[in-house]
Design an enzyme around this catalytic site. Structure first.
Site, PDB file in Angstrom:
ATOM      1  N   LYS A 295     -40.548  26.770  82.955  1.00  0.00           N
ATOM      2  CA  LYS A 295     -41.753  27.306  83.617  1.00  0.00           C
ATOM      3  C   LYS A 295     -41.735  27.005  85.107  1.00  0.00           C
ATOM      4  CE  LYS A 295     -41.842  28.770  80.557  1.00  0.00           C
ATOM      5  NZ  LYS A 295     -41.221  28.564  79.255  1.00  0.00           N
TER       6      LYS A 295
ATOM      7  N   GLY B 175     -33.356  36.616  72.621  1.00  0.00           N
ATOM      8  CA  GLY B 175     -34.559  35.942  72.112  1.00  0.00           C
ATOM      9  C   GLY B 175     -35.332  35.330  73.262  1.00  0.00           C
TER      10      GLY B 175
ATOM     11  N   ILE C 144     -35.383  32.236  74.731  1.00  0.00           N
ATOM     12  CA  ILE C 144     -34.674  31.504  75.776  1.00  0.00           C
ATOM     13  C   ILE C 144     -33.871  32.483  76.624  1.00  0.00           C
ATOM     14  CG2 ILE C 144     -32.853  29.803  76.232  1.00  0.00           C
ATOM     15  CD1 ILE C 144     -33.789  28.234  73.829  1.00  0.00           C
TER      16      ILE C 144
ATOM     17  N   GLU D 131     -27.286  41.523  72.742  1.00  0.00           N
ATOM     18  CA  GLU D 131     -28.128  41.188  71.586  1.00  0.00           C
ATOM     19  C   GLU D 131     -27.623  41.942  70.352  1.00  0.00           C
ATOM     20  OE1 GLU D 131     -30.840  39.216  70.543  1.00  0.00           O
ATOM     21  OE2 GLU D 131     -30.434  40.316  68.701  1.00  0.00           O
TER      22      GLU D 131
ATOM     23  N   GLY E 149     -30.348  30.865  69.141  1.00  0.00           N
ATOM     24  CA  GLY E 149     -31.177  30.181  68.149  1.00  0.00           C
ATOM     25  C   GLY E 149     -30.959  28.679  68.138  1.00  0.00           C
TER      26      GLY E 149
ATOM     27  N   ALA F 136     -43.339  24.083  70.452  1.00  0.00           N
ATOM     28  CA  ALA F 136     -43.904  22.770  70.774  1.00  0.00           C
ATOM     29  C   ALA F 136     -45.333  22.619  70.244  1.00  0.00           C
ATOM     30  CB  ALA F 136     -43.882  22.553  72.281  1.00  0.00           C
TER      31      ALA F 136
ATOM     32  N   HIS G  11     -66.197  38.860  83.599  1.00  0.00           N
ATOM     33  CA  HIS G  11     -65.791  40.095  84.278  1.00  0.00           C
ATOM     34  C   HIS G  11     -65.613  39.810  85.758  1.00  0.00           C
ATOM     35  CE1 HIS G  11     -65.597  44.341  85.267  1.00  0.00           C
ATOM     36  NE2 HIS G  11     -66.452  44.097  86.249  1.00  0.00           N
TER      37      HIS G  11
HETATM   38  P1  NAI Z   1     -34.117  33.112  69.152  1.00  0.00           P
HETATM   39  O1  NAI Z   1     -33.979  32.922  67.703  1.00  0.00           O
HETATM   40  O2  NAI Z   1     -35.455  33.351  69.772  1.00  0.00           O
HETATM   41  O3  NAI Z   1     -33.177  34.332  69.629  1.00  0.00           O
HETATM   42  C1  NAI Z   1     -31.777  34.369  69.376  1.00  0.00           C
HETATM   43  C2  NAI Z   1     -31.270  35.792  69.481  1.00  0.00           C
HETATM   44  O4  NAI Z   1     -29.831  35.781  69.455  1.00  0.00           O
HETATM   45  C3  NAI Z   1     -31.708  36.672  68.325  1.00  0.00           C
HETATM   46  O5  NAI Z   1     -32.350  37.820  68.844  1.00  0.00           O
HETATM   47  C4  NAI Z   1     -30.385  37.008  67.603  1.00  0.00           C
HETATM   48  O6  NAI Z   1     -30.385  38.288  67.039  1.00  0.00           O
HETATM   49  C5  NAI Z   1     -29.370  36.900  68.715  1.00  0.00           C
HETATM   50  N1  NAI Z   1     -27.981  36.626  68.278  1.00  0.00           N
HETATM   51  C6  NAI Z   1     -27.575  35.747  67.334  1.00  0.00           C
HETATM   52  N2  NAI Z   1     -26.205  35.748  67.224  1.00  0.00           N
HETATM   53  C7  NAI Z   1     -25.742  36.638  68.138  1.00  0.00           C
HETATM   54  C8  NAI Z   1     -24.433  37.092  68.524  1.00  0.00           C
HETATM   55  N3  NAI Z   1     -23.324  36.593  67.967  1.00  0.00           N
HETATM   56  N4  NAI Z   1     -24.328  38.031  69.477  1.00  0.00           N
HETATM   57  C9  NAI Z   1     -25.451  38.536  70.077  1.00  0.00           C
HETATM   58  N5  NAI Z   1     -26.719  38.145  69.757  1.00  0.00           N
HETATM   59  C10 NAI Z   1     -26.872  37.201  68.806  1.00  0.00           C
HETATM   60  O7  NAI Z   1     -33.426  31.818  69.793  1.00  0.00           O
HETATM   61  P2  NAI Z   1     -33.476  31.190  71.256  1.00  0.00           P
HETATM   62  O8  NAI Z   1     -33.814  32.217  72.274  1.00  0.00           O
HETATM   63  O9  NAI Z   1     -32.190  30.460  71.389  1.00  0.00           O
HETATM   64  O10 NAI Z   1     -34.698  30.183  71.180  1.00  0.00           O
HETATM   65  C11 NAI Z   1     -34.624  29.061  70.301  1.00  0.00           C
HETATM   66  C12 NAI Z   1     -35.963  28.508  69.939  1.00  0.00           C
HETATM   67  O11 NAI Z   1     -36.650  27.994  71.048  1.00  0.00           O
HETATM   68  C13 NAI Z   1     -36.837  29.532  69.288  1.00  0.00           C
HETATM   69  O12 NAI Z   1     -37.311  29.005  68.088  1.00  0.00           O
HETATM   70  C14 NAI Z   1     -37.947  29.736  70.271  1.00  0.00           C
HETATM   71  O13 NAI Z   1     -39.164  30.006  69.598  1.00  0.00           O
HETATM   72  C15 NAI Z   1     -37.980  28.441  71.062  1.00  0.00           C
HETATM   73  N6  NAI Z   1     -38.418  28.705  72.430  1.00  0.00           N
HETATM   74  C16 NAI Z   1     -39.699  29.072  72.685  1.00  0.00           C
HETATM   75  C17 NAI Z   1     -40.092  29.385  73.951  1.00  0.00           C
HETATM   76  C18 NAI Z   1     -41.491  29.839  74.181  1.00  0.00           C
HETATM   77  O14 NAI Z   1     -42.329  29.646  73.322  1.00  0.00           O
HETATM   78  N7  NAI Z   1     -41.806  30.452  75.315  1.00  0.00           N
HETATM   79  C19 NAI Z   1     -39.187  29.319  75.090  1.00  0.00           C
HETATM   80  C20 NAI Z   1     -37.865  28.961  74.712  1.00  0.00           C
HETATM   81  C21 NAI Z   1     -37.523  28.654  73.432  1.00  0.00           C
END
Ligand code: NAI
Length: 456
Positions: free
Chosen positions: A50, A184, A186, A205, A268, A316, A441
């Site tokens: 952030k 995703g 991150i 993706e 992920g 979190a 408002h």
């Molecule tokens: P994610 O699960 O959100 O996204 C991972 C993406 O990678 C998916 O769309 C998947 O289809 C793709 N993927 C998987 N294998 C692949 C491949 N070989 N080639 C291409 N694409 C592929 O995981 P991310 O972004 O790593 O986040 C991890 C965790 O951290 C999540 O549970 C998320 O909720 C949490 N997080 C939350 C945030 C927020 O609330 N703002 C910010 C950052 C993380």
């Protein structure tokens, strides 16, 4: 051997918040953390990202200030200063948690904790050469980035070509070409930052859409916004190899590649269940995470687990609440974890804020729903601040009970607005009663109220 009412293993949002609540509830509490208090969220996740994203937003405003009648020609970004500022923010918050623990009377051990087993007195944990005993224990060991066996990925991580969420926050130079594997949360937040500060960003993706389970219409709007800003999205593409300055992927059965100076692997996270003696307790796992019930209890009496380590909803704020539920149950107060109104936010520009059922998930559950969609252009404040904005809000309403099941929005401030929708869902307030609530408002959140008046 020092005896505690409760040992909390892991000092991230799940652990430190629970430890504080436990101490306030009169439990003699020990918190063991091997790295820094605040865990991934504070040190290499939510907060540092952030800070970076806010620097990018300021830079974006400078670069597009003319439209507001402000001239800011020649704005530059100093990546080292951006990272320094981020480090300052993190440091301030980490020390704040330390002070909170002290004030609450929680004993903190800054060392690796290793579970040694359990006997009639309780759970035995070794840390920094001492063995501690806890009558009950809460595991908040968190999660780690998934690194799949893609050829070249591990070598890339070792030589710095490939980064996880940790390294990407500390780059002291802006890469010319950044490839993000995984569209995703991150991946998108970091793609947003590096796009703003000048990298040529490509997101690869595997699925046919970005932003995981986010409402498809909203994830499409988000993707179009970033495509206009210059990010290239390669959807339906599975990465097969990384190395030699490129990322190779399969698209419609054909191998293609894109050049990269740096690669972010964000595909992920998985629960951490090994390396700290968990196996000594015979804990039941479920899909690689600690299995917990609605009280955050595991199959082992006196053992609870909260946060990413139970693999339910890796956010979190879920961890905070799960930790609280565990402590309340330990203190003998009835409390139950509910997962149907957990907001999720993507801190892109525009922001995405979602809570509850999507149209798709509601229909899959056989719920009879009405979907009301409204343009953010209904808000005077939105128009004044977002020239060319295309934000929307979608409200999913249960026709049978006439109440809100989900709210999904894309617009700046969505991150701050969405909790109001979580309250609507959690309290099961009827649409008629919600209509009596007065919103300020002019605000962006007023559009949610407008949408409620459209419900049949
Ligand atoms: P994610 O699960 O959100 O996204 C991972 C993406 O990678 C998916 O769309 C998947 O289809 C793709 N993927 C998987 N294998 C692949 C491949 N070989 N080639 C291409 N694409 C592929 O995981 P991310 O972004 O790593 O986040 C991890 C965790 O951290 C999540 O549970 C998320 O909720 C949490 N997080 C939350 C945030 C927020 O609330 N703002 C910010 C950052 C993380």
């Amino acid at each position: 051997m020092e005896l505690f009412d409760l040992i909390v293993l892991g000092g991230g949002p799940g652990g430190y918040n629970a430890a504080e609540r436990a101490a306030h509830g009169g439990l003699k509490t020990l918190l063991i953390e091997k790295r820094a208090l605040g865990g991934v969220c504070l040190n290499e996740g939510c907060i540092p990202s952030k800070s970076l994203l806010y620097s990018a937003k300021v830079f974006d405003y400078c670069n597009h200030s003319d439209v507001y009648g402000v001239a800011c020609a020649g704005a530059t970004i100093d990546q080292k200063k951006v990272v320094e500022r981020k480090n300052g923010v993190v440091k301030m918050l980490v020390s704040g948690i330390g002070a909170k623990m002290k004030k609450a009377g929680v004993k903190v051990v800054a060392a690796m904790g290793t579970i040694q087993g359990r006997d009639a007195d309780g759970f035995k944990v070794e840390a920094d050469g001492e063995v501690y005993c806890g009558k009950q224990m809460l595991i908040c060991a968190g999660s780690e980035a998934v690194v799949p066996p893609i050829p070249g990925l591990r070598e890339g991580l070792a030589d710095g070509f490939v980064m996880t969420n940790r390294e990407v926050l500390d780059l002291d130079a802006i890469p010319e070409k950044l490839v993000v594997i995984g569209g995703g949360v991150i991946g998108l937040e970091m793609a947003s930052y590096y796009n703003s500060v000048g990298s040529k960003v490509t997101v690869v993706e595997m699925m046919d859409k970005i932003a995981g389970p986010t409402d498809r219409e909203i994830s499409n709007i988000l993707m179009n916004n970033y495509a206009k800003k210059g990010i290239e999205f390669r959807l339906g593409c599975k990465v097969t190899e990384v190395g030699n300055g490129k990322v190779t992927f399969e698209e419609n059965g054909e191998l293609k590649s894109v050049e990269a100076d740096k690669v972010l692997c964000a595909i992920g996270r998985r629960a951490v269940t090994t390396g700290y003696g968990l196996e000594t307790l015979n804990v039941e796992l479920e899909r690689g995470a600690i299995k917990t019930d609605e009280f955050m209890k595991t199959n082992v009496a006196g053992l609870y687990a909260a946060g990413d380590v139970n693999g339910k909803v890796m956010l979190a704020h879920t961890a905070y609440r799960e930790g609280e539920v565990a402590i309340n149950n330990i203190l003998g107060k009835k409390d139950r974890m509910r997962y149907d109104a957990i907001p999720s936010v993507i801190y892109t520009n525009p922001e995405v804020g979602c809570v509850g059922e999507t149209e798709e998930s509601a229909k899959a559950k056989g719920l009879d729903v009405e979907v009301v969609k409204m343009s953010m252009m209904q808000s005077g404040r939105y128009i004044a601040e977002n020239p060319g904005g295309d934000g929307i809000v979608k409200v999913i309403v249960d026709k049978k009970y006439h109440r809100v099941l989900g709210v999904h929005m894309i617009a700046n401030y969505a991150a701050e607005i969405i909790y109001g929708a979580a309250i609507m869902i959690e309290t099961e307030t009827t649409i008629d009663n919600l209509k009596e609530i007065i919103f300020p408002h002019p605000t962006v959140c007023e559009v949610v109220r407008e949408a409620l008046f459209e419900v049949k």
